[in-house]
Write a protein that holds these residues in place. Structure first.
Motif, PDB file in Angstrom:
ATOM      1  N   HIS A 172       0.822  -1.218   0.000  1.00  0.00           N
ATOM      2  CA  HIS A 172       0.000   0.000   0.000  1.00  0.00           C
ATOM      3  C   HIS A 172       0.854   1.266   0.000  1.00  0.00           C
ATOM      4  CE1 HIS A 172      -3.159  -2.872   0.930  1.00  0.00           C
ATOM      5  NE2 HIS A 172      -2.433  -3.279   1.955  1.00  0.00           N
ATOM      6  N   ARG A 173       1.809   1.302  -0.939  1.00  0.00           N
ATOM      7  CA  ARG A 173       2.718   2.445  -1.001  1.00  0.00           C
ATOM      8  C   ARG A 173       3.298   2.570  -2.402  1.00  0.00           C
ATOM      9  NH1 ARG A 173       7.540  -0.471   2.608  1.00  0.00           N
ATOM     10  NH2 ARG A 173       8.071  -2.049   1.034  1.00  0.00           N
ATOM     11  N   ILE A 174       3.883   3.732  -2.669  1.00  0.00           N
ATOM     12  CA  ILE A 174       4.687   3.964  -3.861  1.00  0.00           C
ATOM     13  C   ILE A 174       6.142   4.011  -3.418  1.00  0.00           C
ATOM     14  CG2 ILE A 174       5.149   5.462  -5.830  1.00  0.00           C
ATOM     15  CD1 ILE A 174       2.319   4.310  -5.832  1.00  0.00           C
ATOM     16  N   GLN A 175       6.994   3.196  -4.035  1.00  0.00           N
ATOM     17  CA  GLN A 175       8.423   3.221  -3.728  1.00  0.00           C
ATOM     18  C   GLN A 175       9.178   3.846  -4.894  1.00  0.00           C
ATOM     19  OE1 GLN A 175      10.365   0.297  -1.200  1.00  0.00           O
ATOM     20  NE2 GLN A 175       8.836  -1.190  -1.862  1.00  0.00           N
ATOM     21  N   VAL A 176      10.262   4.534  -4.560  1.00  0.00           N
ATOM     22  CA  VAL A 176      11.058   5.243  -5.557  1.00  0.00           C
ATOM     23  C   VAL A 176      12.506   4.761  -5.471  1.00  0.00           C
ATOM     24  CG1 VAL A 176      11.672   7.490  -6.515  1.00  0.00           C
ATOM     25  CG2 VAL A 176       9.559   7.248  -5.162  1.00  0.00           C
ATOM     26  N   PHE A 177      13.094   4.479  -6.661  1.00  0.00           N
ATOM     27  CA  PHE A 177      14.454   3.958  -6.752  1.00  0.00           C
ATOM     28  C   PHE A 177      15.237   4.772  -7.781  1.00  0.00           C
ATOM     29  CE2 PHE A 177      11.530   0.663  -5.564  1.00  0.00           C
ATOM     30  CZ  PHE A 177      12.172  -0.063  -4.580  1.00  0.00           C
ATOM     31  N   PHE A 187       6.259   6.598  -0.162  1.00  0.00           N
ATOM     32  CA  PHE A 187       5.180   7.343   0.474  1.00  0.00           C
ATOM     33  C   PHE A 187       3.902   6.531   0.393  1.00  0.00           C
ATOM     34  CE2 PHE A 187       5.765   8.877  -3.868  1.00  0.00           C
ATOM     35  CZ  PHE A 187       4.494   8.889  -4.407  1.00  0.00           C
ATOM     36  N   GLY A 188       3.056   6.710   1.404  1.00  0.00           N
ATOM     37  CA  GLY A 188       1.798   5.985   1.483  1.00  0.00           C
ATOM     38  C   GLY A 188       1.818   4.862   2.497  1.00  0.00           C
ATOM     39  N   LYS A 189       0.637   4.527   2.978  1.00  0.00           N
ATOM     40  CA  LYS A 189       0.420   3.386   3.866  1.00  0.00           C
ATOM     41  C   LYS A 189      -1.045   3.002   3.747  1.00  0.00           C
ATOM     42  CE  LYS A 189      -0.670   6.214   7.923  1.00  0.00           C
ATOM     43  NZ  LYS A 189      -0.352   6.491   9.352  1.00  0.00           N
ATOM     44  N   GLY A 191      -4.811   2.746   4.244  1.00  0.00           N
ATOM     45  CA  GLY A 191      -5.814   3.613   4.835  1.00  0.00           C
ATOM     46  C   GLY A 191      -6.665   4.286   3.781  1.00  0.00           C
ATOM     47  N   LYS A 192      -7.566   5.146   4.252  1.00  0.00           N
ATOM     48  CA  LYS A 192      -8.484   5.856   3.380  1.00  0.00           C
ATOM     49  C   LYS A 192      -8.271   7.361   3.395  1.00  0.00           C
ATOM     50  CE  LYS A 192     -12.145   2.374   3.910  1.00  0.00           C
ATOM     51  NZ  LYS A 192     -12.038   1.882   2.532  1.00  0.00           N
ATOM     52  N   GLY A 193      -7.317   7.841   4.206  1.00  0.00           N
ATOM     53  CA  GLY A 193      -7.073   9.266   4.321  1.00  0.00           C
ATOM     54  C   GLY A 193      -6.228   9.799   3.177  1.00  0.00           C
ATOM     55  N   GLU A 194      -5.973  11.103   3.223  1.00  0.00           N
ATOM     56  CA  GLU A 194      -5.135  11.727   2.203  1.00  0.00           C
ATOM     57  C   GLU A 194      -3.729  11.134   2.253  1.00  0.00           C
ATOM     58  OE1 GLU A 194      -5.284  15.901   2.966  1.00  0.00           O
ATOM     59  OE2 GLU A 194      -7.303  16.127   2.109  1.00  0.00           O
ATOM     60  N   GLY A 195      -3.236  10.712   1.110  1.00  0.00           N
ATOM     61  CA  GLY A 195      -1.899  10.126   1.047  1.00  0.00           C
ATOM     62  C   GLY A 195      -1.823   8.677   1.476  1.00  0.00           C
ATOM     63  N   PHE A 224       0.298  13.638  -6.190  1.00  0.00           N
ATOM     64  CA  PHE A 224       1.386  14.029  -5.301  1.00  0.00           C
ATOM     65  C   PHE A 224       2.382  14.890  -6.071  1.00  0.00           C
ATOM     66  CE2 PHE A 224      -0.385   9.995  -4.106  1.00  0.00           C
ATOM     67  CZ  PHE A 224      -0.507  10.044  -2.722  1.00  0.00           C
ATOM     68  N   ASP A 225       3.148  15.692  -5.324  1.00  0.00           N
ATOM     69  CA  ASP A 225       4.230  16.417  -5.985  1.00  0.00           C
ATOM     70  C   ASP A 225       5.440  15.507  -6.147  1.00  0.00           C
ATOM     71  OD1 ASP A 225       5.658  16.378  -3.548  1.00  0.00           O
ATOM     72  OD2 ASP A 225       5.217  18.480  -3.081  1.00  0.00           O
ATOM     73  N   SER A 226       6.512  16.035  -6.713  1.00  0.00           N
ATOM     74  CA  SER A 226       7.682  15.210  -7.039  1.00  0.00           C
ATOM     75  C   SER A 226       8.370  14.629  -5.815  1.00  0.00           C
ATOM     76  CB  SER A 226       8.682  16.027  -7.865  1.00  0.00           C
ATOM     77  OG  SER A 226       9.125  17.155  -7.130  1.00  0.00           O
ATOM     78  N   LYS A 227       8.080  15.157  -4.630  1.00  0.00           N
ATOM     79  CA  LYS A 227       8.672  14.642  -3.384  1.00  0.00           C
ATOM     80  C   LYS A 227       7.754  13.648  -2.681  1.00  0.00           C
ATOM     81  CE  LYS A 227      12.257  17.297  -3.907  1.00  0.00           C
ATOM     82  NZ  LYS A 227      13.559  16.698  -4.318  1.00  0.00           N
ATOM     83  N   GLY A 228       6.573  13.420  -3.262  1.00  0.00           N
ATOM     84  CA  GLY A 228       5.642  12.485  -2.652  1.00  0.00           C
ATOM     85  C   GLY A 228       4.686  13.130  -1.666  1.00  0.00           C
TER      86      GLY A 228
END
Length: 323
Positions: A172-177, A187-189, A191-195, A224-228
């Motif tokens: 439940h997240r976006i990973q960046v490499f 970023f992300g976990k 849930g139903k909230g923002e982000g 999301f912006d470029s920083k997540g």
């Protein structure tokens, strides 16, 4: 904020030709008035069968490169199928397995400016990077929930620096490499909230480096912006205009439109880059312009929109233009 779009909308299908072998649509058009211009989406063809051979067992992801080649992640066949710009089969890459160059339930493929392929090897919980010929350059990841590990990676997007964004479905997240597969951030976990996410399935990066993610089980698109950092959200569960049932893929065009594969509503919905509903097309069926669980989209510089029509085991092709 007032909408940039007028209310005028028409969707129509025209010029059908019946033959002994197939039904061919000369065009399927959606026309939407946007201020002084019209967005028109026209059906132009499909990729399904060639010389009696059916190309796909269960296609899921699609990408196009700068030379017009089309790459389809054939999930159930554990391979990538490659076509030239004229939709002729060039080759297939991969087979079922766990060794480098093998795949298990491959869900997505992305292409960089050098023609290298980035493959979401979903069932093997890893990302593989291949050269143009299909040789493995490197792979990274294995099953787990720590940074750099995956639980069924489902989608890949590349930014202008070839950083790799992965929709990590089960975590439940976006990973960046970075381009070498080194973990940078996530970023992300759940849930139903923002982000927060419930099974992110697709990620897209626009020309301004804004990140769009299909939040599959929350029936929405998050931006999301470029920083997540969370920016906004659009869409909600439902069957009406601007509502979604398990959005599974998205892409954007040069005119400022975002196209979303509305999986369980069997249609494509279109939004502005700031989340305003623009229009849509498609319904359940197997005719040109109809869908059975569309999953993924890609668009080239000429405005050709490729839609993976998973349940019909084909890729439909439309042309988007503004006049």
């Amino acid at each position: 904020m007032p909408s940039r779009f007028l209310a005028a909308l028409s969707v129509f299908v025209a010029c059908w030709h019946f033959t002994s072998e197939s039904v061919v649509a000369e065009y399927v058009v959606m026309s939407i008035a946007r201020k002084d211009k019209n967005l028109r989406v026209r059906f132009v063809g499909e990729i399904k069968v060639e010389n009696g051979y059916e190309h796909f067992r269960g296609p899921f992801g699609v990408s196009v490169d700068s030379e017009g080649r089309i790459y389809v992640a054939d999930d159930m066949a554990h391979r990538i199928v490659v076509f030239d710009k004229n939709r002729k089969l060039l080759r297939t890459i991969g087979k079922k397995g766990t060794r480098p160059g093998d795949f298990a339930w491959v869900d997505a493929v992305a292409v960089d400016k050098d023609g290298n392929l980035y493959v979401a090897d979903t069932g093997n919980d890893r990302i593989q990077i291949l050269d143009k010929a299909g040789n493995v350059i490197r792979d990274f990841g294995k099953r787990g929930d720590k940074p750099g590990l995956f639980k069924n990676p489902r989608s890949i997007a590349l930014d202008k620096n070839d950083a790799i964004y992965v929709a990590d479905w089960g975590n439940h997240r976006i990973q960046v490499f970075d381009n070498n597969g080194n973990f940078l951030r996530s970023f992300g976990k759940l849930g139903k909230g923002e982000g927060e996410f419930d099974s992110p399935i697709s990620v897209f990066i626009d020309k301004d480096e804004m990140i769009y993610a299909c939040d599959f089980k929350n029936h929405r698109i998050q931006v999301f912006d470029s920083k997540g950092k969370f920016v906004r959200v659009f869409g909600r569960s439902g069957m009406g205009d601007g509502e979604l049932q398990n959005p599974s893929g998205l892409t954007g065009d040069q005119f400022g439109n975002i196209y979303v594969a509305d999986y369980n509503n069997h249609r494509i919905q279109i939004f502005s880059f700031n989340g305003e509903y623009v229009g849509g097309f498609g319904s359940f069926g197997s005719q040109p312009g109809a869908f059975n669980n569309p999953t993924s989209l890609a668009i080239n510089a000429q405005g050709d929109l490729y839609v993976v029509d998973k349940g019909n085991r084909r890729v439909q092709i439309f042309r988007a233009s503004m006049k």
